[in-house]
Design an enzyme around this catalytic site. Structure first.
Site, short mmCIF file in Angstrom:
data_model
loop_
_atom_site.label_atom_id
_atom_site.label_comp_id
_atom_site.label_asym_id
_atom_site.label_seq_id
_atom_site.Cartn_x
_atom_site.Cartn_y
_atom_site.Cartn_z
N ILE A 158 -1.52 -1.69 -5.55
CA ILE A 158 -2.03 -2.05 -6.55
C ILE A 158 -1.93 -1.77 -8.06
CG2 ILE A 158 -3.53 -4.06 -5.59
CD1 ILE A 158 -6.07 -1.74 -5.37
N ARG A 159 -2.03 -0.52 -7.60
CA ARG A 159 -1.35 0.52 -9.03
C ARG A 159 0.21 1.56 -8.61
NH1 ARG A 159 -5.09 3.35 -6.13
NH2 ARG A 159 -6.70 1.88 -6.98
N TYR A 200 -14.74 -0.45 9.13
CA TYR A 200 -14.28 0.18 8.73
C TYR A 200 -12.89 -0.15 10.89
CZ TYR A 200 -9.33 3.24 9.35
OH TYR A 200 -8.06 3.72 9.98
N LYS A 219 -10.08 -2.93 12.43
CA LYS A 219 -8.76 -2.36 13.18
C LYS A 219 -9.24 -2.91 14.44
CE LYS A 219 -7.14 0.11 9.94
NZ LYS A 219 -5.58 -0.46 8.83
N GLN A 252 -1.84 7.50 1.03
CA GLN A 252 -1.58 9.10 1.52
C GLN A 252 0.03 9.18 2.45
OE1 GLN A 252 -4.63 10.04 4.70
NE2 GLN A 252 -3.62 12.73 4.13
N GLY A 263 0.99 -0.98 0.18
CA GLY A 263 0.07 -0.20 -0.37
C GLY A 263 0.34 1.35 0.02
N ASP A 268 -1.17 -7.25 -5.14
CA ASP A 268 -2.08 -7.13 -4.36
C ASP A 268 -2.15 -6.87 -2.15
OD1 ASP A 268 -4.85 -7.44 -3.20
OD2 ASP A 268 -5.30 -8.89 -4.50
C1 AKB Z 1 -11.02 7.62 8.42
O1 AKB Z 1 -11.58 8.77 8.81
O2 AKB Z 1 -11.43 6.56 7.71
C2 AKB Z 1 -9.29 7.63 8.77
C3 AKB Z 1 -9.03 7.42 9.52
C4 AKB Z 1 -9.63 8.22 11.42
O3 AKB Z 1 -8.77 6.24 10.79
N1 AKB Z 1 -7.92 8.78 8.68
#
Ligand code: AKB
Length: 315
Positions: free
Chosen positions: A36-37, A143, A147, A13, A9, A53
């Protein structure tokens, strides 16, 4: 340093700036970038690059053997906003890539792993101010769930298999070189771009939504310091803090430097994600264990962001 490092990755960013910094520190050929790119010109021209990948274990093994990799930084992830749209894909990328890398460390193909967690592990039941290292973690986003599960997998592989894996919980990261994508905290990057290009920004969060943030240079320093720390690693993952501000406060900091800059507020579905996260983070443990200290406050970061973006847009 004779170790060779693989960044999965590398074109994202954080991955981009982490790769460039590690190449400066350890030499261009010691840092293998992969994604991946392809990434930006600076990244592509400064050292080795592989199309890879992060969910493809066989291909990761091939690259590890080809370059005799000893450390992996796993930076590939789907962030909060995109993960809400593609829950299964997010789980697959965020968790399976981690399990592959942890297995490779368990099987002694690599020696050390960095995997980033996030303030997204916290939820609406977590104390919002100065959120402690150990507290309630009931994330409400896909997400955040990935995590939190990732943190537990790291702890499990460390205690059961002795895997050397390290991690920090990133707040929103602000930078000008590579754009973030799919995050809730992305507004704090977009606002600087729009201040220069349009003198107007339509913010997707309300003016008083306070979130923990950090300038990219601090995030990279924290990441490398965590990997270099010789002390025993006690926590999966470490809280790290820098600044916290609201859209109204960052707007005021920009307006001091860009007179006439205007912001409107049209909160959308991302407001609910932001409202589930802490407003500020307590990083006492990181300070104590590995001397963590941020350097960029809102004013210093705003100077660098606006000056760098002005140059970028003019060239
Ligand atoms: C997001 O906004 O999803 C991320 C983070 C806080 O992990 N920047």
């Amino acid at each position: 340093m004779s170790d060779t490092i693989l960044i999965l990755g590398a074109c994202g960013q954080i991955g981009t700036e982490l790769t460039l910094k590690l190449r400066k520190l350890y030499g261009n050929t010691a840092i293998i970038a992969s994604d991946i790119r392809e990434g930006n010109t600076e990244l592509m021209q400064s050292g080795p690059f592989e199309i890879l990948d992060a969910t493809n274990k066989e291909k990761i093994v091939e690259v590890i053997e080809k370059y005799a990799i000893s450390e992996v930084y796993l930076m590939a992830a789907m962030l909060s906003v995109t993960a809400e749209k593609y829950p299964q894909k997010a789980w697959n990328l965020n968790i399976n890539s981690l399990l592959h890398v942890l297995d490779l460390a368990k099987d002694k193909l690599i020696k050390k792993v960095f995997w980033p967690s996030s303030i997204a592990v916290f939820g609406t039941t977590t104390p919002k101010q100065h959120t402690p290292q150990i507290t309630v973690t009931e994330p409400t986003t896909v997400y955040g769930i990935s995590k939190l599960a990732g943190e537990r997998w790291c702890a499990y592989y460390k205690s059961n298999y002795g895997v050397d894996v390290r991690s920090v919980r990133y707040p929103g990261i602000i930078s000008w070189k590579t754009n973030p994508g799919g995050g809730t905290t992305d507004y704090a990057v977009e606002i600087y771009h729009k201040a220069i290009t349009d003198k107007f920004y339509n913010c997707f969060l309300t003016e008083n939504t306070r979130l923990p943030m950090m300038y990219m240079d601090d995030a990279i320093r924290a990441t490398i310091a965590m990997m270099q720390a010789t002390l025993p690693i006690h926590f999966f993952s470490y809280n790290i803090a820098a600044i916290d501000f609201t859209p109204k406060e960052i707007t005021a900091a920009i307006q001091k430097r860009v007179p006439g800059f205007k912001v409107a507020y049209s909160p959308d579905f991302r407001q609910q994600i932001a409202d589930s996260w802490p407003q500020s983070i307590d990083d006492t443990q990181a300070k104590k264990d590995w001397n963590w200290q941020y350097e960029f406050d809102l004013e210093k970061m705003t100077d660098v962001m606006l000056n760098s973006l002005k140059k970028k847009y003019n060239s």
